[in-house]
Design a protein around this motif. Structure first.
Motif, short mmCIF file in Angstrom:
data_model
loop_
_atom_site.label_atom_id
_atom_site.label_comp_id
_atom_site.label_asym_id
_atom_site.label_seq_id
_atom_site.Cartn_x
_atom_site.Cartn_y
_atom_site.Cartn_z
N ASN A 61 67.08 58.21 73.01
CA ASN A 61 65.80 58.53 73.64
C ASN A 61 64.84 59.20 72.65
O ASN A 61 63.65 59.35 72.95
CB ASN A 61 66.02 59.45 74.83
N LEU A 62 65.36 59.63 71.50
CA LEU A 62 64.50 60.25 70.49
C LEU A 62 63.86 59.16 69.64
O LEU A 62 64.52 58.18 69.28
CB LEU A 62 65.32 61.20 69.62
N PRO A 63 62.59 59.32 69.27
CA PRO A 63 61.89 58.30 68.48
C PRO A 63 62.61 57.98 67.17
O PRO A 63 63.01 58.89 66.43
CB PRO A 63 60.52 58.93 68.22
N GLY A 64 62.84 56.71 66.91
CA GLY A 64 63.43 56.27 65.66
C GLY A 64 64.94 56.23 65.64
O GLY A 64 65.53 55.69 64.70
N LEU A 65 65.59 56.81 66.64
CA LEU A 65 67.06 56.86 66.64
C LEU A 65 67.70 55.79 67.52
O LEU A 65 68.91 55.69 67.58
CB LEU A 65 67.54 58.24 67.10
N ASP A 66 66.88 55.01 68.21
CA ASP A 66 67.44 54.02 69.13
C ASP A 66 68.20 52.94 68.37
O ASP A 66 69.29 52.51 68.78
CB ASP A 66 66.35 53.40 70.00
N LYS A 67 67.66 52.49 67.23
CA LYS A 67 68.34 51.46 66.45
C LYS A 67 69.62 52.00 65.82
O LYS A 67 70.64 51.30 65.75
CB LYS A 67 67.42 50.92 65.36
N LEU A 68 69.58 53.27 65.37
CA LEU A 68 70.78 53.89 64.79
C LEU A 68 71.88 54.01 65.84
O LEU A 68 73.06 53.74 65.54
CB LEU A 68 70.43 55.27 64.23
N ALA A 69 71.52 54.38 67.06
CA ALA A 69 72.51 54.49 68.14
C ALA A 69 73.12 53.13 68.43
O ALA A 69 74.35 53.01 68.60
CB ALA A 69 71.84 55.06 69.39
N GLY A 70 72.28 52.08 68.48
CA GLY A 70 72.79 50.74 68.74
C GLY A 70 73.72 50.26 67.65
O GLY A 70 74.76 49.65 67.93
N GLU A 71 73.37 50.54 66.38
CA GLU A 71 74.21 50.14 65.24
C GLU A 71 75.56 50.86 65.28
O GLU A 71 76.62 50.27 65.02
CB GLU A 71 73.48 50.46 63.93
N THR A 72 75.55 52.14 65.64
CA THR A 72 76.80 52.92 65.70
C THR A 72 77.72 52.39 66.79
O THR A 72 78.94 52.26 66.59
CB THR A 72 76.48 54.40 65.96
N LEU A 73 77.16 52.06 67.95
CA LEU A 73 77.97 51.50 69.03
C LEU A 73 78.57 50.16 68.62
O LEU A 73 79.73 49.85 68.91
CB LEU A 73 77.13 51.34 70.30
N LEU A 74 77.77 49.35 67.90
CA LEU A 74 78.25 48.04 67.47
C LEU A 74 79.41 48.18 66.48
O LEU A 74 80.43 47.49 66.58
CB LEU A 74 77.10 47.25 66.84
N ARG A 75 79.27 49.09 65.51
CA ARG A 75 80.31 49.28 64.50
C ARG A 75 81.62 49.76 65.13
O ARG A 75 82.71 49.44 64.65
CB ARG A 75 79.84 50.28 63.44
N ASN A 76 81.50 50.55 66.18
CA ASN A 76 82.70 51.06 66.84
C ASN A 76 83.20 50.12 67.94
O ASN A 76 84.18 50.44 68.61
CB ASN A 76 82.42 52.45 67.44
#
Length: 286
Positions: A102-117
């Motif tokens: 929900n924080l600006p700019g972190l949505d893609k990082l969160a998605g990438e982390t979920l994908l890697r795990n």
């Protein structure tokens, strides 16, 4: 037989504004035991329609539902309870990343982390009730005239329904038409003799939303009507929609028996008395 508190007059006493098709329907209704038919009136004038039960008859009920993602709420509940094993490490990771997204700019990082795990969030979706649909009623009539009088009557019935379906300018024919009066509101009753039937749809006051006419429903020689001609059969389909959203309390009593629509039909007069006088004056002028 279920009875209505307000019984209808027999068709032969309906006056000049009663449109009875076919002509012998009134005789059938007046016989001992009655006869099933449809009675339709409106809130603009005294026109009454007496028609046989249509060949095509369908009532549409419907409800609207949405959806609610309960994953965050359900998981937060488990965190609060703190039960052993209720929240896995993957749950904790996903919930933290969901918040971070929900924080600006972190949505893609969160998605990438979920994908890697190789972890996906289970939405735990549940349906939510949002309301009832406006019910619809479709009536389809196959109208075959047996003589000139019935042919003329079919034409009057078709034109009358179409007339009442349209809005009317509030200030008369010569006004700008900036405002219009609502189209007519209809009341439809399925009758068994003089009483309303409980085996056919119980429908509340409705607007005529769709009206289709097949002017040549049957191939064949044309029928002469005075100095004019018409097809040997005309089919009409009337699509009504109730004017308000109903609840179970509108349709059924506490014991499960049906409720009949016995209230007074809403009037549909002009906006003010001046409109009435003006319209009457225009009607009488040569």
């Amino acid at each position: 037989m279920a009875t209505n508190q307000k019984q209808l007059p027999p068709p032969d006493s309906g006056g000049s504004d009663a449109m009875i098709f076919p002509e012998h329907l009134g005789e059938l209704i007046a016989k001992d035991g009655g006869y099933p038919y449809v009675f339709i009136q409106n809130n603009e004038d005294d026109t009454q329609f007496f028609l046989p039960v249509p060949s095509d008859l369908s009532l549409g009920d419907g409800a609207d539902y949405g959806s609610l993602d309960r994953s965050d709420f359900r998981t937060a509940e488990q965190f609060k309870k703190g039960g052993a094993g209720a929240v896995s490490e993957a749950d904790q990771l996903a919930l933290g990343l969901r918040v971070a997204a929900n924080l600006p700019g972190l949505d893609k990082l969160a998605g990438e982390t979920l994908l890697r795990n190789r972890v996906a969030i289970n939405p735990m979706t549940e349906m939510t009730f949002t309301g009832m649909n406006m019910r619809t009623l479709s009536l389809g009539f196959k109208m075959v005239p047996r003589n000139e009088q019935e042919a003329e009557l079919i034409g009057k019935i078709v034109h009358k329904f179409r007339e009442l379906m349209y809005a009317k300018k509030t200030g008369g024919e010569n006004s700008t038409g900036y405002t219009v009066r609502y189209p007519a509101l209809f009341r439809i009753k399925f009758m068994a003799g003089e009483n309303e039937s409980r085996f056919f749809p119980i429908f509340y006051d409705a607007y005529l939303k769709d009206f289709s006419t097949n002017f040549f429903a049957q191939q064949g020689a044309f029928m002469r009507v005075g100095d004019d001609f018409m097809a040997p059969q005309i089919d009409i389909t009337l699509g009504f929609s109730e004017s308000k959203m109903l609840t179970r309390d509108n349709l059924y009593n506490d014991d499960g028996t049906v409720k009949f629509n016995t209230g007074e039909i809403t009037t549909n007069g002009p906006i003010n008395k001046g409109d009435i006088k003006k319209e009457n004056k225009e009607t009488k002028s040569p």
